[in-house]
Scaffold this motif. Structure first.
Motif, PDB file in Angstrom:
ATOM      1  N   THR A  50      -6.346   8.009   5.386  1.00 16.04           N
ATOM      2  CA  THR A  50      -5.140   7.835   4.680  1.00 16.04           C
ATOM      3  C   THR A  50      -5.687   7.143   3.200  1.00 16.04           C
ATOM      4  O   THR A  50      -6.398   6.324   3.087  1.00 16.04           O
ATOM      5  N   PHE A  51      -5.175   8.085   1.977  1.00 16.97           N
ATOM      6  CA  PHE A  51      -5.357   7.126   0.652  1.00 16.97           C
ATOM      7  C   PHE A  51      -4.034   6.296   0.355  1.00 16.97           C
ATOM      8  O   PHE A  51      -3.110   7.037   0.178  1.00 16.97           O
ATOM      9  N   ALA A  52      -4.308   5.450  -0.653  1.00 16.92           N
ATOM     10  CA  ALA A  52      -3.195   4.585  -1.074  1.00 16.92           C
ATOM     11  C   ALA A  52      -3.407   4.053  -2.364  1.00 16.92           C
ATOM     12  O   ALA A  52      -4.713   4.221  -2.833  1.00 16.92           O
ATOM     13  N   LYS A  53      -2.571   3.751  -3.100  1.00 22.47           N
ATOM     14  CA  LYS A  53      -2.243   3.350  -4.385  1.00 22.47           C
ATOM     15  C   LYS A  53      -1.402   1.956  -4.218  1.00 22.47           C
ATOM     16  O   LYS A  53      -0.827   1.738  -3.644  1.00 22.47           O
ATOM     17  N   PRO A  54      -1.825   1.197  -5.484  1.00 23.59           N
ATOM     18  CA  PRO A  54      -0.927  -0.075  -5.449  1.00 23.59           C
ATOM     19  C   PRO A  54       0.646   0.119  -5.823  1.00 23.59           C
ATOM     20  O   PRO A  54       0.940   1.200  -6.526  1.00 23.59           O
ATOM     21  N   GLU A  55       1.442  -0.832  -5.462  1.00 25.67           N
ATOM     22  CA  GLU A  55       2.736  -0.474  -5.714  1.00 25.67           C
ATOM     23  C   GLU A  55       3.145  -0.835  -7.130  1.00 25.67           C
ATOM     24  O   GLU A  55       2.210  -1.515  -7.634  1.00 25.67           O
ATOM     25  N   GLY A  56       3.804   0.137  -7.593  1.00 26.57           N
ATOM     26  CA  GLY A  56       4.109   0.116  -9.076  1.00 26.57           C
ATOM     27  C   GLY A  56       3.394   0.988  -9.750  1.00 26.57           C
ATOM     28  O   GLY A  56       3.695   1.058 -11.186  1.00 26.57           O
ATOM     29  N   LEU A  70       0.861  -1.208  -0.058  1.00 25.25           N
ATOM     30  CA  LEU A  70      -0.118  -0.043  -0.107  1.00 25.25           C
ATOM     31  C   LEU A  70       0.900   1.293   0.147  1.00 25.25           C
ATOM     32  O   LEU A  70       1.634   1.413   0.977  1.00 25.25           O
ATOM     33  N   ILE A  71       0.688   2.018  -1.139  1.00 23.03           N
ATOM     34  CA  ILE A  71       1.810   3.234  -0.989  1.00 23.03           C
ATOM     35  C   ILE A  71       0.951   4.511  -0.937  1.00 23.03           C
ATOM     36  O   ILE A  71      -0.190   4.707  -1.342  1.00 23.03           O
ATOM     37  N   ASN A  72       1.525   5.354   0.118  1.00 24.38           N
ATOM     38  CA  ASN A  72       0.708   6.508   0.323  1.00 24.38           C
ATOM     39  C   ASN A  72       0.517   7.512  -0.665  1.00 24.38           C
ATOM     40  O   ASN A  72       1.695   7.699  -1.430  1.00 24.38           O
ATOM     41  N   MET A  73      -0.613   8.099  -1.185  1.00 22.84           N
ATOM     42  CA  MET A  73      -0.596   8.952  -2.286  1.00 22.84           C
ATOM     43  C   MET A  73       0.017  10.263  -2.214  1.00 22.84           C
ATOM     44  O   MET A  73       0.316  10.749  -3.343  1.00 22.84           O
ATOM     45  N   ASN A  74       0.224  10.540  -0.903  1.00 23.76           N
ATOM     46  CA  ASN A  74       0.897  11.899  -0.580  1.00 23.76           C
ATOM     47  C   ASN A  74       2.359  11.950  -0.646  1.00 23.76           C
ATOM     48  O   ASN A  74       2.925  12.638  -1.274  1.00 23.76           O
ATOM     49  N   THR A  75       2.738  10.976  -0.182  1.00 25.78           N
ATOM     50  CA  THR A  75       4.202  10.672   0.111  1.00 25.78           C
ATOM     51  C   THR A  75       5.127   9.777  -0.816  1.00 25.78           C
ATOM     52  O   THR A  75       6.210   9.929  -0.945  1.00 25.78           O
ATOM     53  N   ASN A  76       4.206   9.054  -1.680  1.00 27.55           N
ATOM     54  CA  ASN A  76       4.612   7.920  -2.594  1.00 27.55           C
ATOM     55  C   ASN A  76       5.606   6.969  -1.783  1.00 27.55           C
ATOM     56  O   ASN A  76       6.475   6.329  -2.404  1.00 27.55           O
ATOM     57  N   ALA A 105      -8.726   4.900 -11.114  1.00 32.62           N
ATOM     58  CA  ALA A 105     -10.083   4.911 -11.043  1.00 32.62           C
ATOM     59  C   ALA A 105     -10.724   3.571 -10.499  1.00 32.62           C
ATOM     60  O   ALA A 105     -11.785   3.742  -9.999  1.00 32.62           O
ATOM     61  N   LYS A 106     -10.205   2.633 -10.541  1.00 37.50           N
ATOM     62  CA  LYS A 106     -10.411   1.515  -9.944  1.00 37.50           C
ATOM     63  C   LYS A 106      -9.701   1.018  -8.768  1.00 37.50           C
ATOM     64  O   LYS A 106     -10.372   0.497  -7.775  1.00 37.50           O
ATOM     65  N   ALA A 107      -8.457   1.651  -8.397  1.00 41.59           N
ATOM     66  CA  ALA A 107      -7.805   0.816  -7.420  1.00 41.59           C
ATOM     67  C   ALA A 107      -7.682   1.856  -6.394  1.00 41.59           C
ATOM     68  O   ALA A 107      -6.937   1.519  -5.315  1.00 41.59           O
ATOM     69  N   ALA A 108      -8.047   3.069  -6.445  1.00 39.12           N
ATOM     70  CA  ALA A 108      -7.987   4.166  -5.399  1.00 39.12           C
ATOM     71  C   ALA A 108      -8.501   3.442  -3.989  1.00 39.12           C
ATOM     72  O   ALA A 108      -9.372   3.079  -4.021  1.00 39.12           O
ATOM     73  N   LEU A 109      -7.758   3.572  -3.000  1.00 38.52           N
ATOM     74  CA  LEU A 109      -7.980   2.938  -1.585  1.00 38.52           C
ATOM     75  C   LEU A 109      -7.943   3.998  -0.562  1.00 38.52           C
ATOM     76  O   LEU A 109      -7.253   4.940  -0.676  1.00 38.52           O
ATOM     77  N   MET A 110      -8.947   3.887   0.341  1.00 38.85           N
ATOM     78  CA  MET A 110      -8.908   4.756   1.645  1.00 38.85           C
ATOM     79  C   MET A 110      -8.738   3.858   2.830  1.00 38.85           C
ATOM     80  O   MET A 110      -9.380   2.565   3.044  1.00 38.85           O
ATOM     81  N   ILE A 111      -8.064   4.232   3.720  1.00 35.16           N
ATOM     82  CA  ILE A 111      -7.385   3.542   4.864  1.00 35.16           C
ATOM     83  C   ILE A 111      -7.947   4.291   6.127  1.00 35.16           C
ATOM     84  O   ILE A 111      -7.491   5.396   6.250  1.00 35.16           O
ATOM     85  N   VAL A 112      -8.404   3.447   6.937  1.00 35.71           N
ATOM     86  CA  VAL A 112      -9.056   4.254   8.205  1.00 35.71           C
ATOM     87  C   VAL A 112      -8.357   3.184   9.423  1.00 35.71           C
ATOM     88  O   VAL A 112      -8.708   2.012   9.246  1.00 35.71           O
TER      89      VAL A 112
END
Length: 350
Positions: free
Chosen positions: A223-229, A203-209, A242-249
């Motif tokens: 927190t918002f995350a994207k897939p590695e790679g 899980l990659i942080n969308m803000n810090t990458n 648009a399909k993989a955007a993730l929110m983490i709580v």
């Protein structure tokens, strides 16, 4: 004006004056008639006519080749290919090739038809009287006879080379439109059911990458995350995020009401799709005290402590949850893909 200034041809004759009549000059707007017809070189020299015929056939043949080039360009050039063309600069190779080939195909058909009409079809001018708008049987018969005469004068029956190449060009140009139907989009197949998430994807942080650790997610934070790679300079980034955007709580484990949600979490950290199940808007509003998230588009509200079920609004079903864990390096990772399609409902939804 004195009588000396009036042209003699417009003065009344003595005989007319003697009888008290006024002479009338000739009608200045008389119909001059059609100019004498001048034959073209193709009308009197069959070799010149053959040259014109070959020219027209060449233009129609170029149109056919351009149509083939259009189809080949559509298949050969990827959408992302950029080339430098002076003086246009950097342009899309696909757009440039499609525009040039399709434009040339249409131009050659038009130029061939114009050259055919100007050099080989009859150019004798025919005067016709005006007639009422409503056609009577006589006029209809005349129109048909004129049409037959025009077809004969066009020499389409005798000029087989022109006729064959013209029909070929006209038949092939619509293929360009058929090929463009492909741009309505490829068949989705299983693409709507799967995302880039998979077992072992960090899980990659969308803000810090940067990869996320459990300690990076505080209780009550979003927190918002994207897939590695998946990088932003990737051509497919927008389609995939648009399909993989993730929110983490992170919740207190005792606050999680749904058993599967608890089993798929890690130390109270839950991961849900960020894409609203109504029309696909990104969800970003989180109420820490109630554990509710709100879609800003149409106010669909989801309870993240109870399987992200819908508690208000037009959304049709809960947000899909991603099962997560921790790898050997201590980073949060996915344990698979979403088990159901993300985003809005569609008719094939299982």
């Amino acid at each position: 004006m004195s009588s000396q200034e009036i042209p003699e041809k417009n003065l009344p004759s003595e005989q007319d004056t003697a009888h008290g009549a006024v002479a009338v000059a000739e009608d200045p707007f008389a119909d001059p008639g059609l100019p004498p017809h001048k034959p073209r070189v193709q009308d009197i020299d069959e070799r010149a006519a053959k040259r014109s015929e070959r020219t027209v056939a060449l233009l129609f043949t170029l149109s056919m080749l351009s149509t083939i080039g259009f189809i080949a360009s559509f298949v050969a050039f990827p959408v992302e290919k950029i080339v430098y063309v002076w003086p246009l600069g950097h342009v899309s190779a696909l757009n440039l090739s499609l525009g040039v080939t399709l434009g040339l195909a249409l131009f050659c058909i038009g130029a061939g038809a114009v050259h055919w009409a100007r050099t080989l079809m009859s150019d004798v001018e025919v005067a016709d009287d005006r007639h009422p708008i409503e056609a009577d049987p006589v006029v209809k018969a005349k129109v048909m006879s004129d049409f037959v005469a025009g077809a004969e004068e066009s020499a389409i029956g005798r000029r087989k080379l022109i006729r064959t190449t013209m029909f070929g060009a006209l038949a092939m140009v619509p293929l360009s439109g058929v090929v463009l139907l492909r741009d309505l989009g490829p068949l989705p197949e299983e693409k709507l059911r799967h995302t880039l998430w998979g077992k072992g994807k960090q899980l990659i942080n969308m803000n810090t990458n940067e990869p996320l650790r459990p300690e990076d997610v505080a209780v009550g934070s979003l927190t918002f995350a994207k897939p590695e790679g998946l990088e932003e300079d990737n051509h497919e980034f927008n389609n995939e995020i648009a399909k993989a955007a993730l929110m983490i709580v992170r919740l207190q484990p005792q606050d999680i009401k749904d058993k599967r949600e608890l089993d798929w979490s890690h130390q109270g950290i839950v991961a849900f799709s960020k894409i609203c199940t109504h029309v696909g808007c990104p969800i970003s509003l989180y109420e820490q005290q109630t554990h509710h998230v709100l879609c800003p588009c149409h106010q669909s509200t989801f309870d993240l402590s109870d399987g992200a079920r819908v508690i208000f609004g037009p959304a049709g079903h809960a947000l899909p949850q991603l099962r997560i864990g921790v790898n050997d390096e201590g980073f949060l990772e996915a344990l698979g893909d979403f088990e159901e399609p993300v985003g809005p409902s569609f008719w094939e939804r299982g």
